[in-house]
Write a protein that holds these residues in place. Sequence first.
Motif, PDB file in Angstrom:
ATOM      1  N   SER A 191       0.885  -1.440   0.105  1.00  0.00           N
ATOM      2  CA  SER A 191      -0.005  -0.041   0.088  1.00  0.00           C
ATOM      3  C   SER A 191       0.902   1.300   0.150  1.00  0.00           C
ATOM      4  CB  SER A 191      -0.975  -0.074   1.347  1.00  0.00           C
ATOM      5  OG  SER A 191      -0.301   0.211   2.370  1.00  0.00           O
ATOM      6  N   ILE A 209       1.405   2.642  -3.655  1.00  0.00           N
ATOM      7  CA  ILE A 209       0.422   3.219  -4.263  1.00  0.00           C
ATOM      8  C   ILE A 209       0.173   4.713  -3.719  1.00  0.00           C
ATOM      9  CG2 ILE A 209      -2.351   3.263  -4.092  1.00  0.00           C
ATOM     10  CD1 ILE A 209      -1.935   0.203  -4.316  1.00  0.00           C
ATOM     11  N   CYS A 257       2.616   6.893  -5.284  1.00  0.00           N
ATOM     12  CA  CYS A 257       2.113   7.238  -6.479  1.00  0.00           C
ATOM     13  C   CYS A 257       1.080   8.109  -6.638  1.00  0.00           C
ATOM     14  CB  CYS A 257       1.806   5.821  -7.412  1.00  0.00           C
ATOM     15  SG  CYS A 257       2.962   4.735  -7.710  1.00  0.00           S
TER      16      CYS A 257
END
Length: 136
Positions: free
Chosen positions: A1, A4, A7
């Motif tokens: 996670s 993510i 990003c």
Amino acid sequence: SKYIVDCMNDYMETLIQNNLFEETKSLRILSCWVNDMKEGEYNPPHTHHDGTGWSTVLFLKVPEFIDDTKDPHKFKDGQLCFIMNQNICHYVTPKVGDFYIFRADHQHCVMPFKTKKSGAIRRSMSFNFIEVKKDV
């Protein structure tokens, strides 16, 4: 996670650098889930969380839909609809790997569908992100 979140924070920085967004907060994942939708299922118009932060959808599996409409402008099976200005919709045909990022208060829905293969599913993964005070 963590990848993510990194990003998404990079995406936010890109928006800020291109003068498309003014906030300087960081994001963190509030929730994550997978949707397996079967033929005939749909998701009515809704927003996410309490309308704050950001939401995403990533298409993981998309079955072959049956287009049994006589008018090609009416074929919306399985499409993701972003609702603009109350009743105007922007429809998106899902493709595996497509990733959409939108404000959590952006109303959207998913249209029902018919498939060529009995029992086929349309799978997506979604995240809700909330804005948190940026680490200095």
